[in-house]
Structure formats: structure tokens, C-alpha cells
Design an enzyme around this catalytic site. Sequence first.
Site, PDB file in Angstrom:
ATOM      1  N   HIS A  59      -8.393  14.029  18.943  1.00 34.83           N
ATOM      2  CA  HIS A  59      -9.710  13.396  18.760  1.00 34.83           C
ATOM      3  C   HIS A  59     -10.233  13.751  17.374  1.00 34.83           C
ATOM      4  O   HIS A  59     -10.497  14.916  17.077  1.00 34.83           O
ATOM      5  CB  HIS A  59     -10.689  13.902  19.834  1.00 34.83           C
ATOM      6  CG  HIS A  59     -12.045  13.276  19.762  1.00 34.83           C
ATOM      7  ND1 HIS A  59     -12.587  12.571  20.815  1.00 34.83           N
ATOM      8  CD2 HIS A  59     -12.980  13.248  18.783  1.00 34.83           C
ATOM      9  CE1 HIS A  59     -13.798  12.136  20.477  1.00 34.83           C
ATOM     10  NE2 HIS A  59     -14.061  12.539  19.244  1.00 34.83           N
ATOM     11  N   HIS A  61     -12.246  11.847  13.547  1.00 29.54           N
ATOM     12  CA  HIS A  61     -12.930  10.705  12.913  1.00 29.54           C
ATOM     13  C   HIS A  61     -12.518  10.685  11.447  1.00 29.54           C
ATOM     14  O   HIS A  61     -13.201  11.260  10.594  1.00 29.54           O
ATOM     15  CB  HIS A  61     -14.453  10.861  13.022  1.00 29.54           C
ATOM     16  CG  HIS A  61     -14.959  10.828  14.430  1.00 29.54           C
ATOM     17  ND1 HIS A  61     -15.511   9.711  14.995  1.00 29.54           N
ATOM     18  CD2 HIS A  61     -14.954  11.779  15.397  1.00 29.54           C
ATOM     19  CE1 HIS A  61     -15.847   9.976  16.261  1.00 29.54           C
ATOM     20  NE2 HIS A  61     -15.518  11.227  16.521  1.00 29.54           N
ATOM     21  N   GLN A 154     -19.571   3.381  17.917  1.00 27.94           N
ATOM     22  CA  GLN A 154     -20.432   4.554  17.677  1.00 27.94           C
ATOM     23  C   GLN A 154     -21.871   4.353  18.155  1.00 27.94           C
ATOM     24  O   GLN A 154     -22.470   5.242  18.743  1.00 27.94           O
ATOM     25  CB  GLN A 154     -20.416   4.883  16.180  1.00 27.94           C
ATOM     26  CG  GLN A 154     -21.446   5.903  15.727  1.00 27.94           C
ATOM     27  CD  GLN A 154     -21.075   7.321  16.101  1.00 27.94           C
ATOM     28  OE1 GLN A 154     -20.150   7.891  15.537  1.00 27.94           O
ATOM     29  NE2 GLN A 154     -21.776   7.891  17.070  1.00 27.94           N
ATOM     30  N   HIS A 212     -15.888   8.723  24.103  1.00 29.84           N
ATOM     31  CA  HIS A 212     -16.809   9.847  23.945  1.00 29.84           C
ATOM     32  C   HIS A 212     -17.621   9.837  25.242  1.00 29.84           C
ATOM     33  O   HIS A 212     -18.374   8.889  25.487  1.00 29.84           O
ATOM     34  CB  HIS A 212     -17.747   9.620  22.765  1.00 29.84           C
ATOM     35  CG  HIS A 212     -17.112   9.859  21.434  1.00 29.84           C
ATOM     36  ND1 HIS A 212     -16.071   9.116  20.964  1.00 29.84           N
ATOM     37  CD2 HIS A 212     -17.396  10.788  20.474  1.00 29.84           C
ATOM     38  CE1 HIS A 212     -15.726   9.577  19.755  1.00 29.84           C
ATOM     39  NE2 HIS A 212     -16.506  10.581  19.441  1.00 29.84           N
ATOM     40  N   GLU A 215     -21.320  13.513  25.918  1.00 30.32           N
ATOM     41  CA  GLU A 215     -21.424  14.480  24.815  1.00 30.32           C
ATOM     42  C   GLU A 215     -22.885  14.848  24.607  1.00 30.32           C
ATOM     43  O   GLU A 215     -23.568  14.358  23.711  1.00 30.32           O
ATOM     44  CB  GLU A 215     -20.827  13.908  23.510  1.00 30.32           C
ATOM     45  CG  GLU A 215     -20.735  14.970  22.418  1.00 30.32           C
ATOM     46  CD  GLU A 215     -20.298  14.422  21.065  1.00 30.32           C
ATOM     47  OE1 GLU A 215     -20.107  13.207  20.935  1.00 30.32           O
ATOM     48  OE2 GLU A 215     -20.163  15.236  20.135  1.00 30.32           O
ATOM     49  N   ASP A 311     -12.036  16.826  15.995  1.00 28.73           N
ATOM     50  CA  ASP A 311     -13.239  16.022  15.791  1.00 28.73           C
ATOM     51  C   ASP A 311     -13.530  15.967  14.290  1.00 28.73           C
ATOM     52  O   ASP A 311     -12.643  15.687  13.517  1.00 28.73           O
ATOM     53  CB  ASP A 311     -14.408  16.571  16.621  1.00 28.73           C
ATOM     54  CG  ASP A 311     -15.436  15.479  16.974  1.00 28.73           C
ATOM     55  OD1 ASP A 311     -15.149  14.299  16.731  1.00 28.73           O
ATOM     56  OD2 ASP A 311     -16.511  15.811  17.493  1.00 28.73           O
ATOM     57  N   TRP A 317     -21.447  15.509  10.933  1.00 29.73           N
ATOM     58  CA  TRP A 317     -21.527  16.245  12.196  1.00 29.73           C
ATOM     59  C   TRP A 317     -20.983  17.667  12.097  1.00 29.73           C
ATOM     60  O   TRP A 317     -21.197  18.478  12.979  1.00 29.73           O
ATOM     61  CB  TRP A 317     -20.771  15.495  13.304  1.00 29.73           C
ATOM     62  CG  TRP A 317     -21.397  14.191  13.651  1.00 29.73           C
ATOM     63  CD1 TRP A 317     -22.463  14.000  14.502  1.00 29.73           C
ATOM     64  CD2 TRP A 317     -21.038  12.892  13.168  1.00 29.73           C
ATOM     65  NE1 TRP A 317     -22.771  12.671  14.564  1.00 29.73           N
ATOM     66  CE2 TRP A 317     -21.921  11.958  13.767  1.00 29.73           C
ATOM     67  CE3 TRP A 317     -20.055  12.419  12.302  1.00 29.73           C
ATOM     68  CZ2 TRP A 317     -21.846  10.586  13.521  1.00 29.73           C
ATOM     69  CZ3 TRP A 317     -19.981  11.059  12.046  1.00 29.73           C
ATOM     70  CH2 TRP A 317     -20.873  10.154  12.653  1.00 29.73           C
TER      71      TRP A 317
END
Length: 426
Positions: A59, A61, A154, A212, A215, A311, A317
Amino acid sequence: MVEEYDLVLKNCRVKGKGERVTIAIKDRRIAQISESLVRGKEEIDVEGRLVLPAFMNMHTHLDSALTLGRPRYNESGTLWEGIRIWGELKRELTKEDILTRVEKVAKWCVATGTLWVRTNADCTLESLVTVKALLEAKNKLSELLDIQVTAFPQDGILTDPKHPELLEKALELGADNVGLIPHNEWTREEGVKSIEIAFELAKKYDRRIDGHIDETDDPSSRYLEVVASRAVKQGWIGKVAAGHVTASHSWDAAYRYRILDLLKRAGVTIVANPLVNVHLQGRFDQYPKRRGMAPLKQFAHNGVNVALGHDDIMDPWYPLGIGSMIQVLFMAVHLDQWTGINELSQSFELITYNASKCWGNEKEYGIEVGKRANLLVMNAKSELDVLREVGLPLYVVKDGTIVAKNLDRRFSEVLYNGRWEKLSFF
Ligand SMILES: [Zn+2]
């Protein structure tokens, strides 16, 4: 008989095989694992060091990687401010910008021992530039590592009438998995509806689901049960990954217990992202602050497949990271206390074999004769040493070829387009 192989690694320590075995590689595959002497065009004596299957990052991005500070830093450290900052930045992104960053971070992943990366691609932009760039990167970088692209809405599937079409368009363009984010829809009902849409698209295009899910620290966020139920009813057994599920950390024990059987039956893989989970969650707590990572040990002990993702890597983030799955595992074993001596060794399954089940490449994966030779020579004698040092592999072997080396502390070396490049993590 003396037989010539392409690459021979001598004196390897391999779990379940021995402490001084020879791994002989020919035609991209592991041809022999034995204690006998064999000859290769290239031979390396690894002097009893640990050899592991290459790591898998389930996982991440890549579209936002290395954008830290653009256009501003996330000062609250919350998921929600991160989404707002990304919303400001993403409208200005170009394919070239994304590809340049992805190429850099992909080399970091390989240098740190990861040869499979499942990335999300935000598919709520009308241009779908993120999806197009990541699909292009997948092809362009295939000699370095295997990438799977998840079409990731998203901002939600039902928060804008264009989003369902964009999600479908991303699948038509070739995205590997269908993404979803039910806890970011406006209501519980719309969250459930978004799950139905994602599963319908998965069926229509024959794709896996990678969401997702839950979360948040909010214990009333319970979309995981809806996802698992749909997986069973649609026959998508073993084809669903639920990312984060941080709310499960805060669910009461009776509820968590109740859904364990359903998760097992659905073959859902829980993919925790410990670096980012501990960073983003607990932000609304006073002390004590919750850790915010899904209780992996409880899931694993009850037969649920669990794996890990990095991630974010230096983005709105998460400000840190070099793409290292050892850093991720190091954080996971602390947060969930997988610190018994056998647990520390077994924890490597989370970034290897368990991840492989979720990716769908288990027939090709692992240190066995006949499998693709994707291996790491660690600078360590045991898994315990690897976790203590949080170090880099000495050698990374992809399909029988050495593609990365960490023999000098000042730089890593990666083989790209037939040339050895020196790289740093700054
Ligand atoms: Zn994510």
C-alpha cells in the site's frame, strides 16, 4: 557434474534450508538450493549471511511521494489536513513531474529491497493525470520492480457526480485494482453504496479490490464488515485488501471478535501502514494517545491474512521515509508487540509471503527451486539482526540479476537501463 549457472550465491543462511547453502540461479529462476559446490558465471560468497525473499509493499501512494512542503506543510498532522493540501497541489500536477518523482522513489524502493509495490493513483481528477502517469511508470520501470496501480477515489466515489465515471475510466485505462474510501463519503449510507459500486466495477472489469477502509480513530466506523460481506456474496474470496482499518484498533473487543470469522471466510487481507498510522491517528486524543494501528496479531492469530504497506513517503500525510519495508516492519513489531523471539522472526511474513497471497503471485514467490529468483542478501545473520539494525540489503537480486547493492555506507547503487547509478536518500 559441474554445471554452469548464471549467478551462484554461496554460504547463504536460508530459513528452513540450512546455514551454509548454495543458491544457484539460471534463466531468472532458482535452479538449485543445496550444499554441493556448483559453478556460476558470477559467484558471491555471502559468508553465512541471511538471504530473504525480496520485500513487498502492499500500500503506497507514488503519485504524492516526494511532494513534502508543496504547496505547504501539514502542521496539524491529521489525515484531513493532508487531504486538503493534496487537493490544492494535485490540480497543478503534470505527468512529467509525477514520473520524475516516481522514478526517484522507485529506485529507493529497490535499493531498500522492495521489488513489488502496490500504489494508489488518485482518480478524482478530471484529467486522470495521476492514473496515466502511474500506468506509464509501471511499464517504464518494469525492469526495476513490479508495480500494481489501484484506481483510488481519494475524495470519495459519491461526493461528486463525475467520480464514478472517472473511477471506471481509470479501470478502462488499465488500473489493476478498484479502490474505495467509504469513511470519506458524506454519510454512512453513501459509504455502503460506494462499496457496492466498487464491487460492481470489480466484477465488470475482473479486478481485485483494494480499499482505504475505516482509516479513522472513530470506533463507529464499521465498513470492513460490509466489504467482507460483499466479498463473500460476490465470490471475491481472497481478492480483497482492506488498507489501514485503523478504527479496528478502537473497536470494542466483542465487536472485533464477532467479525473475525467473516474476515477469514472472505479471505480479506488487512494491510496496516504502521509508520503513517501511528503518525496520523490519535491526533484528537489527549494522553494516553492510542497507537492507531490495526491489531494485526489478533487478526493473524485468528487466521486472517495480514500484510504491510509503507503508505506515504515524504508527502502531505507523512514527512519521513525512504521506502524501506524494514522501517515499516520495525514500527509494526513495536506497535503491536510482535517482540517474542519467534514472533520477531515470523513478522517477516507480513512483508513477504502474506503480501504475496494478497498480490496474487504466490506461485512465483519465495526461496524454492523453480521460483523466480527475487532475493535479498541481508547484512545480518538473523531476522533479529535485520530488525535491530534497520539496515539495507547488501545485494538485491531481481529475476536472477543483481539490481541493487549497498556495499558503501555513503551511497546505494541501482542498475537502471543497463547502467549502475549511485544514489542517496536525500
Ligand atoms: Zn493510503
